[in-house]
Scaffold this active site. Sequence first.
Site, PDB file in Angstrom:
ATOM      1  N   ARG A  94       0.845  -1.201   0.000  1.00  0.00           N
ATOM      2  CA  ARG A  94       0.000   0.000   0.000  1.00  0.00           C
ATOM      3  C   ARG A  94       0.882   1.253   0.000  1.00  0.00           C
ATOM      4  O   ARG A  94       0.575   2.229  -0.687  1.00  0.00           O
ATOM      5  CB  ARG A  94      -0.958  -0.029   1.199  1.00  0.00           C
ATOM      6  CG  ARG A  94      -2.163   0.874   1.031  1.00  0.00           C
ATOM      7  CD  ARG A  94      -1.932   2.278   1.555  1.00  0.00           C
ATOM      8  NE  ARG A  94      -1.459   2.230   2.906  1.00  0.00           N
ATOM      9  CZ  ARG A  94      -0.444   2.972   3.370  1.00  0.00           C
ATOM     10  NH1 ARG A  94       0.160   3.868   2.616  1.00  0.00           N
ATOM     11  NH2 ARG A  94      -0.028   2.841   4.615  1.00  0.00           N
ATOM     12  N   PHE A 133       9.161  10.414  -3.084  1.00  0.00           N
ATOM     13  CA  PHE A 133       8.783  11.755  -2.634  1.00  0.00           C
ATOM     14  C   PHE A 133       9.739  12.167  -1.522  1.00  0.00           C
ATOM     15  O   PHE A 133       9.732  11.541  -0.446  1.00  0.00           O
ATOM     16  CB  PHE A 133       7.343  11.677  -2.119  1.00  0.00           C
ATOM     17  CG  PHE A 133       6.761  12.921  -1.512  1.00  0.00           C
ATOM     18  CD1 PHE A 133       6.158  13.892  -2.306  1.00  0.00           C
ATOM     19  CD2 PHE A 133       6.773  13.121  -0.136  1.00  0.00           C
ATOM     20  CE1 PHE A 133       5.581  15.022  -1.745  1.00  0.00           C
ATOM     21  CE2 PHE A 133       6.192  14.250   0.440  1.00  0.00           C
ATOM     22  CZ  PHE A 133       5.592  15.201  -0.370  1.00  0.00           C
ATOM     23  N   THR A 136      11.017  14.617   3.931  1.00  0.00           N
ATOM     24  CA  THR A 136      11.615  14.491   5.266  1.00  0.00           C
ATOM     25  C   THR A 136      13.135  14.597   5.203  1.00  0.00           C
ATOM     26  O   THR A 136      13.774  14.019   4.331  1.00  0.00           O
ATOM     27  CB  THR A 136      11.235  13.131   5.877  1.00  0.00           C
ATOM     28  OG1 THR A 136       9.820  13.036   5.901  1.00  0.00           O
ATOM     29  CG2 THR A 136      11.787  12.976   7.285  1.00  0.00           C
ATOM     30  N   THR A 168      10.406   6.307   1.017  1.00  0.00           N
ATOM     31  CA  THR A 168       9.827   5.087   0.446  1.00  0.00           C
ATOM     32  C   THR A 168      10.103   5.042  -1.057  1.00  0.00           C
ATOM     33  O   THR A 168       9.954   6.058  -1.741  1.00  0.00           O
ATOM     34  CB  THR A 168       8.308   5.067   0.704  1.00  0.00           C
ATOM     35  OG1 THR A 168       8.092   5.186   2.109  1.00  0.00           O
ATOM     36  CG2 THR A 168       7.672   3.783   0.191  1.00  0.00           C
ATOM     37  N   LEU A 243       0.519  15.537   0.853  1.00  0.00           N
ATOM     38  CA  LEU A 243       0.358  14.701   2.057  1.00  0.00           C
ATOM     39  C   LEU A 243      -1.115  14.523   2.407  1.00  0.00           C
ATOM     40  O   LEU A 243      -1.521  13.450   2.868  1.00  0.00           O
ATOM     41  CB  LEU A 243       1.121  15.314   3.234  1.00  0.00           C
ATOM     42  CG  LEU A 243       2.649  15.257   3.113  1.00  0.00           C
ATOM     43  CD1 LEU A 243       3.310  16.004   4.273  1.00  0.00           C
ATOM     44  CD2 LEU A 243       3.157  13.828   3.069  1.00  0.00           C
ATOM     45  N   ALA A 246      -2.301  11.687   0.292  1.00  0.00           N
ATOM     46  CA  ALA A 246      -1.762  10.388   0.719  1.00  0.00           C
ATOM     47  C   ALA A 246      -2.358   9.957   2.059  1.00  0.00           C
ATOM     48  O   ALA A 246      -2.717   8.795   2.256  1.00  0.00           O
ATOM     49  CB  ALA A 246      -0.243  10.452   0.814  1.00  0.00           C
ATOM     50  N   ARG A 272      -8.312 -23.472  18.148  1.00  0.00           N
ATOM     51  CA  ARG A 272      -7.351 -23.731  19.211  1.00  0.00           C
ATOM     52  C   ARG A 272      -8.092 -24.237  20.460  1.00  0.00           C
ATOM     53  O   ARG A 272      -8.874 -23.503  21.065  1.00  0.00           O
ATOM     54  CB  ARG A 272      -6.611 -22.439  19.550  1.00  0.00           C
ATOM     55  CG  ARG A 272      -5.523 -22.605  20.571  1.00  0.00           C
ATOM     56  CD  ARG A 272      -4.358 -23.331  19.984  1.00  0.00           C
ATOM     57  NE  ARG A 272      -3.200 -23.334  20.860  1.00  0.00           N
ATOM     58  CZ  ARG A 272      -2.135 -24.085  20.628  1.00  0.00           C
ATOM     59  NH1 ARG A 272      -2.096 -24.905  19.589  1.00  0.00           N
ATOM     60  NH2 ARG A 272      -1.112 -24.029  21.447  1.00  0.00           N
ATOM     61  N   ASP A 340      -1.342 -11.485  20.451  1.00  0.00           N
ATOM     62  CA  ASP A 340      -1.454 -12.102  21.774  1.00  0.00           C
ATOM     63  C   ASP A 340      -2.432 -13.274  21.749  1.00  0.00           C
ATOM     64  O   ASP A 340      -2.163 -14.331  22.338  1.00  0.00           O
ATOM     65  CB  ASP A 340      -1.921 -11.045  22.787  1.00  0.00           C
ATOM     66  CG  ASP A 340      -2.202 -11.655  24.151  1.00  0.00           C
ATOM     67  OD1 ASP A 340      -1.246 -12.110  24.791  1.00  0.00           O
ATOM     68  OD2 ASP A 340      -3.384 -11.686  24.551  1.00  0.00           O
ATOM     69  N   GLU A 367       3.897  10.294   7.479  1.00  0.00           N
ATOM     70  CA  GLU A 367       2.803  11.183   7.037  1.00  0.00           C
ATOM     71  C   GLU A 367       2.148  11.879   8.230  1.00  0.00           C
ATOM     72  O   GLU A 367       0.935  12.015   8.302  1.00  0.00           O
ATOM     73  CB  GLU A 367       1.744  10.386   6.276  1.00  0.00           C
ATOM     74  CG  GLU A 367       2.324   9.600   5.137  1.00  0.00           C
ATOM     75  CD  GLU A 367       2.065  10.231   3.794  1.00  0.00           C
ATOM     76  OE1 GLU A 367       1.358  11.245   3.740  1.00  0.00           O
ATOM     77  OE2 GLU A 367       2.593   9.705   2.811  1.00  0.00           O
TER      78      GLU A 367
END
Length: 387
Positions: A94, A133, A136, A168, A243, A246, A272, A340, A367
């Site tokens: 994604r 992009f 940062t 990324t 941003l 996104a 289980r 868990d 983001e």
Amino acid sequence: MALDPRDLYDVRSLLSEEERAVQDAVARFTDERVLPIIGDCFDQGRFPAELIPEIAALGVLGATLPEEYGCAGLNSVSYGLICQELERGDSGLRSFASVQSSLCMYPIYAYGSEEQKRRWLPDMAAGRVIGCFGLTEPHGGSDPANMKTHARRDGGDWVLNGSKMWITNGNIADIVIAWAQTEEGIQGFVVEKDFAGFSAQEIKHKMSLRASVTSALYFDGVRVPEANRLPSVKGLKGPLGCLTQARYGITWGPIGSAIACLDEALGYSKERMLFGRPVAATQSAQIKLADWARRITAAQLLSLQLGRLKDAGRMQPTQVSLAKWNNCRMAIDIAREARDLLGGAGITTEHSPIRHALNLESVITYEGTETVHQLVVGRELTGINAF
Ligand SMILES: Cc1cc2nc3c(=O)[nH]c(=O)nc-3n(C[C@H](O)[C@H](O)[C@H](O)COP(=O)(O)OP(=O)(O)OC[C@H]3O[C@@H](n4cnc5c(N)ncnc54)[C@H](O)[C@@H]3O)c2cc1C
């Protein structure tokens, strides 16, 4: 009639026929092509680049942009559903699609010249050109106004110096949408990977988004022609506008992660056997499962309404912040609790919850961190900037 545990409120009935068809196509891709390999990809720290042509063929890249640029021309709700179904597979896939679509194709479409749109968008929609992009920087992503990367005019060109962090797609990208300070404020430049002085270095040893490429980028006197400057935006509103696009998609993605975790924990806990009965027969397991379904349902309705507001041209960045915060928090909590419920089996990548939980550590951070989005909502309520 039994309710669908993935969609207790039948949110799907609020979708158009086209939106449902888009969701089904991407869901099929995730089931058939992503889920069989993604645990191994995560183990190996490998982004499955071999899937890019199939992702492109689904019309996922730049999905909301017009058909005249080779894109699918879908609405925002369809784009959200794409994000949800891809992230049900893995946040890394994604992220790939979000960056290509919202952070690279969108700025070229919204801020680029007609020539730039025709040059880049069709190839990007087809997955032949990959983008990243670069906003940062190493000294602090939450405060992008404090940007050190700069560009100065030199004849008809620009010369870029600086560096970017946590990018990324960095090492697989053909182009970078690079944001830099100039004498006229922050501007965006399309830096091509073979421009002299540009380099990308992959960031290793990640415990999160392992099936995604994350890189540091370096600009050492990179000469960029004026034809590669995005002409229609100046100032921080340029990158922030991307941003918002996104982050909108990111509000949907974690719903997919959470559904994957619910699905898996439901199946596991029904089979289980402990103390002579399935774990799912215990009250504490049922309270957990019910609580996840409640939180997923709320997130689904939040993102759907956000998408309808976006398609009506009424979506506000503060609303995006609220949904990004809510849905990332919802999903990371569910993923951890699902891990868990699987006991020891939950610690391997044979089951998805620990992979989703680890991935969501990035999704809740990038983001805009959770804190940043809380402060955006706080500012809206009080009128006071607490950053
Ligand atoms: C896997 C991954 C992929 C990424 N991809 C991209 C990409 O493609 N392109 C790109 O440009 N960036 C990308 N990023 C960067 C991401 O957007 C930043 O990591 C994020 O904005 C946070 O910046 P930072 O890491 O520098 O943390 P910092 O900004 O240093 O934040 C540190 C801490 O301070 C907190 N904080 C910040 N401001 C305040 C405040 N006012 N009050 C209280 N607390 C505060 C934060 O919430 C956080 O907990 C990516 C990051 C990751 C992890």
